[in-house]
Design an enzyme around this catalytic site. Structure first.
Site, PDB file in Angstrom:
ATOM      1  CG  HIS A  39      -2.028  -1.032   1.065  1.00 41.54           C
ATOM      2  ND1 HIS A  39      -2.590  -1.675   2.135  1.00 41.54           N
ATOM      3  CD2 HIS A  39      -2.644  -1.542  -0.025  1.00 41.54           C
ATOM      4  CE1 HIS A  39      -3.516  -2.524   1.717  1.00 41.54           C
ATOM      5  NE2 HIS A  39      -3.550  -2.465   0.407  1.00 41.54           N
ATOM      6  CG  HIS A  73      -2.048  -7.419   1.915  1.00 38.25           C
ATOM      7  ND1 HIS A  73      -1.329  -6.971   0.837  1.00 38.25           N
ATOM      8  CD2 HIS A  73      -2.098  -6.390   2.793  1.00 38.25           C
ATOM      9  CE1 HIS A  73      -0.959  -5.706   1.051  1.00 38.25           C
ATOM     10  NE2 HIS A  73      -1.409  -5.336   2.225  1.00 38.25           N
ATOM     11  CG  HIS A 129      -6.807  -4.283   4.809  1.00 39.10           C
ATOM     12  ND1 HIS A 129      -5.983  -5.383   4.748  1.00 39.10           N
ATOM     13  CD2 HIS A 129      -5.987  -3.190   4.904  1.00 39.10           C
ATOM     14  CE1 HIS A 129      -4.721  -4.983   4.824  1.00 39.10           C
ATOM     15  NE2 HIS A 129      -4.701  -3.659   4.907  1.00 39.10           N
ATOM     16  CD  GLU A 131      -3.982  -9.195   7.893  1.00 36.91           C
ATOM     17  OE1 GLU A 131      -4.244  -9.682   9.008  1.00 36.91           O
ATOM     18  OE2 GLU A 131      -3.126  -8.289   7.734  1.00 36.91           O
ATOM     19  CB  THR A 167      -1.355  -9.098  11.097  1.00 37.23           C
ATOM     20  OG1 THR A 167      -1.304  -8.507   9.794  1.00 37.23           O
ATOM     21  CG2 THR A 167      -1.775 -10.553  10.977  1.00 37.23           C
ATOM     22  CB  SER A 230      -0.722   2.113   4.311  1.00 34.34           C
ATOM     23  OG  SER A 230      -0.198   1.409   5.410  1.00 34.34           O
TER      24      SER A 230
END
Length: 292
Positions: A39, A73, A129, A131, A167, A230
């Site tokens: 990102h 990710h 997102h 992830e 995370t 990000s």
């Protein structure tokens, strides 16, 4: 004026590995990446100049017989199914920390699936997102994603709750959410409700906060370098801002306005730091621009 770059800032292990993998694989031939590899727009542009082509899920469904890099990710199971169907060679650069988290969520889901337990798998993370999409996929997209305490109304506190975290989230926010869920469970008179929580925030990220805040305190002005997309950059920027109100968020050298440069000029110590998705070369470029 003394300009210092924070030694602890810059790419985390997972991002470093993904970018090194991309650079190595590009030497072998054409390579696609599913989503921005990191990102940070400047780093994405740098790798694009080396030949890395960024694609989305719609592109993935139409491609055949190519090589596709999976970024740090992590990805949901559906991505691997599409790749297998289309004879796509996967270059998997998923972060080991993320893969371990996916495994834990998947095992929790499988242990409760079809057993009428009413279990709720909850992910503290940013909706949409990359992830989090991968984590939701481990539960056949049945997980409940919460972004803050204000989203707790989405939960049924009479049913089992299994809480995990993206995370790169804030440890402090996670602990606040845990405390609030405990309060709500005990407050409704269901003391036997199952509530399990797992602090799955990356230690690399969590340990950065104290060091970053020490760095921010030691400077008069802090230039925080991060990508607009990000999640980690937003968290760490706010951590700096907590201890130094003269913290300024920039994404590139072009963001250094005359007002920002004047503020730096008036300071004795200027510190430059960044997120786990911020390349060192970008922080060095900004440092050089401020010195000039």
């Amino acid at each position: 004026m003394i300009v210092t770059i924070d030694d602890n800032s810059g790419f985390c292990f997972g991002v470093t590995t993904a970018i090194q993998t991309a650079e190595n694989e590009l030497q072998k031939g054409p390579l696609f990446c599913l989503g921005d590899i990191v990102h940070n727009g400047q780093e994405v542009e740098r790798l694009a100049s080396l030949g890395l082509e960024t694609i989305d899920y719609d592109d993935l469904r139409t491609l055949h017989n190519v090589r596709v890099l999976l970024r740090a990710h992590g990805e949901p199971p559906s991505t691997y199914h599409i790749a297998q169907r289309n004879n796509i060679e996967i270059i998997d650069a998923s972060c080991p920390v993320v893969l371990h988290l996916q495994k834990r969520i998947r095992e929790t889901y499988q242990a409760n699936h079809g057993k009428n337990t009413g279990a709720q798998i909850v992910i503290f993370g940013k909706k949409g997102h990359a992830e989090v999409i991968g984590l939701e996929g481990q539960t056949n997209n049945t997980a409940i994603v919460i972004e803050s305490i204000s989203d707790l109304h989405l939960l049924d506190f009479t049913r089992p709750i299994y809480l995990f975290s993206q995370t790169t989230k804030s440890v402090e926010e996670f602990e606040q959410i845990v405390a609030e869920i405990k309060n709500k469970v005990s407050g409704i008179g269901y003391p036997d409700t199952v509530f399990e929580y797992h602090n799955t925030i990356c230690r690399n990220v969590a340990n950065r906060v104290k060091r970053l805040q020490d760095f921010a305190r030691s400077n008069d002005v802090v230039i925080f370098v991060g990508g607009q997309k990000s999640s980690n950059a937003k968290v760490l920027y706010n951590n700096c801002l907590e201890v130094n109100p003269c913290t300024i968020f920039v994404s590139s050298v072009s963001d250094l306005t005359p007002e920002i440069l004047q503020q730096c000029h008036n300071a004795e110590r200027v510190g430059i730091c960044g997120a786990t998705s911020t390349p060192k070369w970008l922080m060095e470029s900004i440092s050089e621009a401020i010195r000039r």
